[in-house]
Design a protein around this motif. Sequence first.
Motif, PDB file in Angstrom:
ATOM      1  N   MET A 104       0.820  -1.206   0.000  1.00 38.35           N
ATOM      2  CA  MET A 104       0.000   0.000   0.000  1.00 38.35           C
ATOM      3  C   MET A 104       0.858   1.261   0.000  1.00 38.35           C
ATOM      4  N   LEU A 105       1.940   1.239   0.777  1.00 44.25           N
ATOM      5  CA  LEU A 105       2.802   2.415   0.873  1.00 44.25           C
ATOM      6  C   LEU A 105       3.629   2.634  -0.383  1.00 44.25           C
ATOM      7  N   SER A 106       3.757   1.626  -1.221  1.00 45.18           N
ATOM      8  CA  SER A 106       4.478   1.798  -2.487  1.00 45.18           C
ATOM      9  C   SER A 106       3.510   2.078  -3.629  1.00 45.18           C
ATOM     10  N   ALA A 107       2.364   1.384  -3.646  1.00 42.13           N
ATOM     11  CA  ALA A 107       1.444   1.495  -4.783  1.00 42.13           C
ATOM     12  C   ALA A 107       0.544   2.729  -4.713  1.00 42.13           C
ATOM     13  N   PHE A 108      -0.053   2.996  -3.557  1.00 47.70           N
ATOM     14  CA  PHE A 108      -1.020   4.099  -3.468  1.00 47.70           C
ATOM     15  C   PHE A 108      -0.382   5.467  -3.736  1.00 47.70           C
ATOM     16  N   PRO A 109       0.778   5.787  -3.142  1.00 48.85           N
ATOM     17  CA  PRO A 109       1.402   7.080  -3.459  1.00 48.85           C
ATOM     18  C   PRO A 109       1.727   7.233  -4.945  1.00 48.85           C
ATOM     19  N   VAL A 110       2.175   6.139  -5.569  1.00 48.61           N
ATOM     20  CA  VAL A 110       2.494   6.206  -7.000  1.00 48.61           C
ATOM     21  C   VAL A 110       1.218   6.409  -7.818  1.00 48.61           C
ATOM     22  N   LEU A 111       0.101   5.823  -7.356  1.00 45.97           N
ATOM     23  CA  LEU A 111      -1.183   6.024  -8.029  1.00 45.97           C
ATOM     24  C   LEU A 111      -1.550   7.508  -8.047  1.00 45.97           C
ATOM     25  N   VAL A 112      -1.428   8.167  -6.898  1.00 47.08           N
ATOM     26  CA  VAL A 112      -1.743   9.599  -6.822  1.00 47.08           C
ATOM     27  C   VAL A 112      -0.776  10.400  -7.690  1.00 47.08           C
ATOM     28  N   ALA A 113       0.507  10.034  -7.650  1.00 47.15           N
ATOM     29  CA  ALA A 113       1.514  10.719  -8.465  1.00 47.15           C
ATOM     30  C   ALA A 113       1.209  10.590  -9.953  1.00 47.15           C
ATOM     31  N   ALA A 114       0.668   9.427 -10.334  1.00 46.92           N
ATOM     32  CA  ALA A 114       0.358   9.183 -11.743  1.00 46.92           C
ATOM     33  C   ALA A 114      -0.718  10.123 -12.266  1.00 46.92           C
ATOM     34  N   PHE A 115      -1.583  10.598 -11.399  1.00 43.95           N
ATOM     35  CA  PHE A 115      -2.602  11.568 -11.799  1.00 43.95           C
ATOM     36  C   PHE A 115      -2.085  13.004 -11.680  1.00 43.95           C
ATOM     37  N   ALA A 116      -1.205  13.239 -10.710  1.00 45.77           N
ATOM     38  CA  ALA A 116      -0.702  14.592 -10.480  1.00 45.77           C
ATOM     39  C   ALA A 116       0.165  15.077 -11.644  1.00 45.77           C
ATOM     40  N   TYR A 117       1.014  14.200 -12.175  1.00 43.42           N
ATOM     41  CA  TYR A 117       1.950  14.626 -13.222  1.00 43.42           C
ATOM     42  C   TYR A 117       1.248  15.087 -14.496  1.00 43.42           C
ATOM     43  N   PRO A 118       0.343  14.291 -15.094  1.00 44.69           N
ATOM     44  CA  PRO A 118      -0.342  14.782 -16.292  1.00 44.69           C
ATOM     45  C   PRO A 118      -1.260  15.961 -16.011  1.00 44.69           C
ATOM     46  N   THR A 119      -1.757  16.073 -14.776  1.00 45.16           N
ATOM     47  CA  THR A 119      -2.607  17.223 -14.440  1.00 45.16           C
ATOM     48  C   THR A 119      -1.810  18.519 -14.505  1.00 45.16           C
ATOM     49  N   GLY A 120      -0.628  18.517 -13.906  1.00 49.24           N
ATOM     50  CA  GLY A 120       0.225  19.699 -13.957  1.00 49.24           C
ATOM     51  C   GLY A 120       0.643  20.045 -15.371  1.00 49.24           C
ATOM     52  N   ASN A 121       1.010  19.029 -16.149  1.00 47.81           N
ATOM     53  CA  ASN A 121       1.412  19.254 -17.541  1.00 47.81           C
ATOM     54  C   ASN A 121       0.264  19.788 -18.378  1.00 47.81           C
ATOM     55  N   GLN A 122      -0.931  19.245 -18.148  1.00 45.31           N
ATOM     56  CA  GLN A 122      -2.085  19.682 -18.929  1.00 45.31           C
ATOM     57  C   GLN A 122      -2.480  21.107 -18.579  1.00 45.31           C
ATOM     58  N   MET A 123      -2.284  21.510 -17.339  1.00 43.66           N
ATOM     59  CA  MET A 123      -2.553  22.891 -16.946  1.00 43.66           C
ATOM     60  C   MET A 123      -1.704  23.850 -17.779  1.00 43.66           C
ATOM     61  N   VAL A 124      -0.438  23.494 -17.973  1.00 44.35           N
ATOM     62  CA  VAL A 124       0.454  24.339 -18.774  1.00 44.35           C
ATOM     63  C   VAL A 124       0.036  24.310 -20.243  1.00 44.35           C
ATOM     64  N   TRP A 125      -0.313  23.131 -20.749  1.00 48.53           N
ATOM     65  CA  TRP A 125      -0.749  22.988 -22.145  1.00 48.53           C
ATOM     66  C   TRP A 125      -1.963  23.871 -22.418  1.00 48.53           C
ATOM     67  N   GLU A 126      -2.892  23.884 -21.485  1.00 47.98           N
ATOM     68  CA  GLU A 126      -4.100  24.702 -21.631  1.00 47.98           C
ATOM     69  C   GLU A 126      -3.766  26.193 -21.539  1.00 47.98           C
ATOM     70  N   ALA A 127      -2.854  26.547 -20.642  1.00 47.58           N
ATOM     71  CA  ALA A 127      -2.491  27.956 -20.469  1.00 47.58           C
ATOM     72  C   ALA A 127      -1.817  28.519 -21.716  1.00 47.58           C
ATOM     73  N   VAL A 128      -0.987  27.708 -22.371  1.00 53.12           N
ATOM     74  CA  VAL A 128      -0.288  28.165 -23.577  1.00 53.12           C
ATOM     75  C   VAL A 128      -1.267  28.372 -24.721  1.00 53.12           C
ATOM     76  N   ARG A 129      -2.269  27.492 -24.829  1.00 53.08           N
ATOM     77  CA  ARG A 129      -3.218  27.594 -25.938  1.00 53.08           C
ATOM     78  C   ARG A 129      -4.367  28.553 -25.652  1.00 53.08           C
ATOM     79  N   GLY A 130      -4.667  28.789 -24.394  1.00 50.14           N
ATOM     80  CA  GLY A 130      -5.625  29.813 -24.023  1.00 50.14           C
ATOM     81  C   GLY A 130      -7.064  29.567 -24.412  1.00 50.14           C
TER      82      GLY A 130
END
Length: 312
Positions: free
Chosen positions: A155-181
Motif C-alpha cells: 500500500m505504501l508503495s502502490a497508493f502514493p504512485v497512483l496519486v503521483a500518476a494523476f498529479a503529473y499529467p494534471t500539472g502538464n495539462q494545466m500548462v498545455w491549456e495555459a499556452v493555448r488559451g
Amino acid sequence: MVRLILLGTLSALFFSSTFILNRAMSLGGGHWVWTSSLRFGYMLVFLSIWIGFSKGSKYLADIKEVFIRHWLFWIMAGSVGFGIFYSLLSFGASYAAGWIVATTWQLTILATPVVLMMFGRKVPTRGLLLIALIFTGILLVNVEYAASATVREVMLSAFPVLVAAFAYPTGNQMVWEAVRGKNGRIPHIESRVVKDSFARVLLLTIGSVPFWIVLILVASPPPPSSSQLISTALVALFSGVIATTIFLYARHLCVRPSEIAAVDATQSMEVIFSLAGEIIFLQGVFPGSIGTTGVALTIIGLVAYTRMQTAK
C-alpha cells in the motif's frame, strides 16, 4: 506521430534514471524528502545557468516577469505537476524495487485520458481497451510483489504512485491549456518564453519551491548524506532537466488529444529501462513468471496503443 513517439521514448530512457537512483538512495538510507526536494533545487540552479548562458539575462528576466504576472497559476501547476508527483514517487521508492515503482507509475497512461476529460478534451474510446491491457500488466507486477511483501509495504508503495500518476499529467495539462488559451478556467499566458520547453520547466520548478519548503519544514528529515547529494544532482540533470524538457517538448508539439495520449503512453518504456538498470547496477533480481507477464502485457499494450495512434 512517429517523431512524437521517438521523442517520448527518449525521454523515458532518461526518466528511468529516477527509479534506479531513487532506489539506490533508499537502500543507502537516504530520506525520501531530500531525494525529492533536492532534485528540484538542483534543477532550479541547472536550468537558470543554462538558460542564462544560452538565452541571456534578458530572457531570464522575461521568465521572471511571466512567473510574477501569473504566480498563483505557476505555484498551483508546479505544486501538483512537480511537488505532489515527485514527492510521492520518491516515497514509494522507499518500499519497493525501482522497476516495480516504474511499472506502477505507468498508471499515468490510464490517468491521462481521465485528466484530458477533466479539462473538457475528447479522448478516442478505442484506445481505452489497450490502456486496460497495460493496467492489467501493472496489476500482475504488484501481485507478484505482494507475495513477498506485507500489505502495508504494498500500500505504501502502490497508493502514493497512483496519486503521483494523476498529479503529473494534471500539472502538464494545466500548462498545455495555459499556452493555448482556450480554457476559461485557466489563464491564457501569452509570451515567447512559454513556447520554450526549458523555460516551462523552469517556471514549474520555481512554482514548486513553496511546496518543497513546506514539506521539509513538516517532515524535518535528517541532513542528507554526501552520496545522496551527488545522486540527486544526477537525477536532476538526467530526469529533471533532460528528460522533462524532451517530454514537454514532445507534448508541446501535439495538436490533438490523441497525440498527447500517445506521447504519455511512451513512458511505459521506463519499465524496461528501469528493470535493466536495476539488474545491471543494483544487482536486482529478474522478476518471476507473474511479474514478467505483467511487464510483457504493459509493453505490448504500449506498442499496440502507439501503433493504433500512428495509423490514424
